[in-house]
Design an enzyme around this catalytic site. Structure first.
Site, PDB file in Angstrom:
ATOM      1  N   ASP A  34      -5.649   2.058  -4.276  1.00  0.00           N
ATOM      2  CA  ASP A  34      -6.904   1.933  -3.534  1.00  0.00           C
ATOM      3  C   ASP A  34      -7.209   3.217  -2.767  1.00  0.00           C
ATOM      4  O   ASP A  34      -8.363   3.589  -2.595  1.00  0.00           O
ATOM      5  CB  ASP A  34      -6.905   0.702  -2.621  1.00  0.00           C
ATOM      6  N   ASP A  70      -2.395   6.149  -4.177  1.00  0.00           N
ATOM      7  CA  ASP A  70      -1.213   5.524  -3.586  1.00  0.00           C
ATOM      8  C   ASP A  70      -0.726   4.408  -4.510  1.00  0.00           C
ATOM      9  O   ASP A  70      -1.326   4.164  -5.568  1.00  0.00           O
ATOM     10  CB  ASP A  70      -1.500   5.047  -2.169  1.00  0.00           C
ATOM     11  N   ASP A  76      -0.889   1.190  -4.827  1.00  0.00           N
ATOM     12  CA  ASP A  76      -1.798   0.171  -5.355  1.00  0.00           C
ATOM     13  C   ASP A  76      -3.160   0.753  -5.714  1.00  0.00           C
ATOM     14  O   ASP A  76      -4.102   0.012  -6.010  1.00  0.00           O
ATOM     15  CB  ASP A  76      -1.939  -1.002  -4.388  1.00  0.00           C
ATOM     16  N   SER A  97       0.824  -1.200   0.000  1.00  0.00           N
ATOM     17  CA  SER A  97       0.000   0.000   0.000  1.00  0.00           C
ATOM     18  C   SER A  97       0.862   1.256   0.000  1.00  0.00           C
ATOM     19  O   SER A  97       1.640   1.484  -0.916  1.00  0.00           O
ATOM     20  CB  SER A  97      -0.968  -0.040   1.182  1.00  0.00           C
TER      21      SER A  97
END
Length: 580
Positions: free
Chosen positions: A312, A308, A310, A153
């Site tokens: 999400d 960010d 990834d 993340s």
């Protein structure tokens, strides 16, 4: 654990690790006699927690590496074979794997896919970087039984991680989480197969556009006013940064298809696990958006967007004329969540699409303002534990319980937003598309997002939040964090920030519909709520405070000052306990 045991574990690891880079790291430490570093790498196994794995990349059982990832996937595969015996017997189990731009993400993803294949579970592996929300979408779209995304993340570059998902597209929760943990801890043998053999036997399939295109179409279908966008797209200019992660492919494509002008920060467009232009690739951090904001000033952007690594999480900065001609303000996750909630509910009402029993879901540490916004539209606001898997759990529950309640929006304070049901995790791509439309909508009425936010404050009170994180790395870290939580439990404060504590909620054994979790909440006399919880993925303890000040006769500025005074006093009390 004594020195000999640590050394024995290090030597054992070297014999099992198939990646020579990781085994060489440990060999070098043994040769140098660096026991301090060896102890940190081997005093425990990197814990496969309720969300999966996350840790520093490197050789050792307490690190993210090929052996640890293979063991985790073997445990997940073993659990799946037991949990779905009919499909296991028929040979129809399926898994899908995605990964982000972090170091070794591609290697860890391929290793996971081949472990599934070796266990007779067909693995779909994305051909290159893909966002976490697309992984969630792919599980449902492909009819898979589980999924993995290799990502840490928003953590610093030295980290990587591994999130496990179930067949509904959400991260695993009880009873599956503990069942998987038990299987992972019991792994003694890892089944393996070569990529060539997995492909030849049909247990591995490489995917890309066959999922990309349906995902992008779904995101566009969730917008409310395509005609407005078509007519006025040229009136809003967007600067965007994926922060060296996975977001550019979909954000650029979706917004571009809508006719919106998107200028991506060139230095941050491509995936890069070093994250060379930011200290932390996290849109919550103002510094992470600095390069994008500078470009926004140059281009006179109406909104600066960031996802960010990834993709999400999603954050924005917007022009703030009150602070100067070229000033931009970074909205908090709570503020953007309130704006999106307001826009979604307003749009559903205006278009006659509001369901009979609409429900918004947010977490127990999210601002209370959102509950007031929801109530003003007749929408029920349901609280859940921190983490989007719990928002997905509420969605699942209402789909199955016959209550007639319909999910319309999910959000959490840490820049997580979900505006669709085809994904069961926070989705920065769809949040970007809807935020662009929302910006256009208020522009068409002569308002900025900050103008609308101030209107919401005047109606619902001025809300401000505080977050504190304290890291406790190393072998002694867990005990220190437990000691802090034990102290608050055994001797809860009577006053925080000079305000009387009127109630305490300890979720160690659950409360009402909330499952058990290591969370403490203190309810203050003025309505302020202070929450404490150890992180489930990092060696840190986190505190949250949310308070409201009446706008009243003093106006917004006086309310801002009052809320800031309260939170500063609360911050001082917390810091004295945790040693910040």
């Amino acid at each position: 654990m004594d020195k000999n045991a640590i050394l024995d574990r290090a030597k054992e690891y070297i014999t099992k690790e198939t990646n020579p880079l990781f085994s060489a790291e440990v060999e070098k430490l043994l040769t140098a006699g660096d026991f301090t570093e060896l102890e940190d790498r081997f005093y425990r196994n990197l814990e496969f927690g309720t969300g999966g794995l996350r840790g520093v990349i490197g050789g050792g059982y307490n690190r993210m590496n090929t052996l640890v990832v293979k063991s985790a996937t073997q445990g997940l595969a073993g659990y799946l074979l037991k949990a779905v015996p009919g499909k296991a017997a028929a040979g129809t189990l399926k898994a899908v794997i995605a990964y982000d731009s972090r170091h070794y993400s591609a290697e860890f993803a391929e290793a996971s896919a081949l472990i599934f294949a070796a266990n007779g579970i067909k693995a779909y592996l994305f051909s290159s970087l893909r966002p976490t929300p697309e992984l969630s979408f792919a599980i449902r779209y492909l009819g898979c039984d589980t999924g993995i995304v290799v990502t840490a993340s928003h953590n610093p570059p030295q980290y990587n991680g591994y999130k496990a998902y179930w067949n509904d597209g959400s991260q695993v929760i009880p009873p599956h989480d503990q069942g998987i943990i038990d299987e992972v801890n019991a792994v003694t043998e890892i089944k393996e197969i070569s990529q060539d053999e997995a492909l030849r036997r049909g247990f591995l399939e490489i995917i890309d556009r066959e999922v990309d295109e349906p995902y992008q179409s779904m995101v566009k279908s969730r917008l409310f006013r395509p005609d407005l966008i078509k007519a006025k797209a040229g009136e809003v200019k967007i600067v965007y940064t994926p922060l060296h992660g996975t977001g550019a492919k979909h954000v650029e494509k979706v917004l571009g298809d809508l006719g919106l002008k998107v200028i991506t920060v060139p230095e941050q467009r491509e995936g890069n696990g070093d994250f060379p232009t930011v200290a932390f690739p996290n849109p919550e951090e103002a510094a992470a958006l600095d390069m994008a904001i500078q470009l926004g000033k140059k281009e006179k952007a109406d909104v600066v967007m960031a996802t960010d690594p990834d993709a999400d999480r999603f954050g924005i900065a917007v022009p703030d004329k009150d602070r100067g001609r070229k000033a931009y303000t970074l909205l908090t996750g709570n503020q953007l969540g309130a704006l999106l909630a307001d826009y979604i509910f307003l749009s559903l009402n205006e278009l006659g699409k509001m369901p009979a029993k609409p429900v918004m879901v947010n977490t127990i540490v999210t601002t209370g303002m959102q509950k007031r916004v929801a109530a003003s539209y007749g929408v029920e606001c349901i609280e859940c534990l921190t983490g989007f898997k719990w928002i997905a759990d509420v969605m699942r529950r209402y789909e199955q319980d016959g209550s007639g309640k319909t999910f319309v929006f999910g959000t959490e304070e840490s820049y997580g937003f979900l505006v669709e049901t085809e994904v069961r995790d926070k989705d920065g791509v769809s949040a970007a598309a809807l935020t662009a439309e929302m910006t256009l909508y208020w522009r068409s009425l002569g308002k900025s997002l900050l103008n609308r936010l101030d209107e919401l404050y005047r109606k619902n009170g001025y809300w401000q939040e505080l977050g504190i994180s304290k890291y406790f790395p190393g072998p002694e870290g867990p005990a220190i964090m437990k000691g802090i939580m034990d102290t608050y439990r055994s001797n809860p404060p009577a006053i925080l920030g000079g305000i009387k504590v009127t109630g305490v909620r300890d979720l160690a054994r659950g409360s009402g519909e909330l499952p058990a979790s290591d969370v403490l909440q203190f309810f203050l006399e003025d309505g302020t709520v202070v929450s404490a919880r150890p992180s489930g993925t990092e060696p840190k303890i986190k505190f949250y405070a949310t308070c409201c000040a009446d706008v009243g006769k003093g106006g917004l500025q006086a309310a801002r000052e009052e809320a800031a005074r309260k939170l500063e006093a609360i911050k001082g009390d917390i810091n004295r306990v945790i040693g910040n």
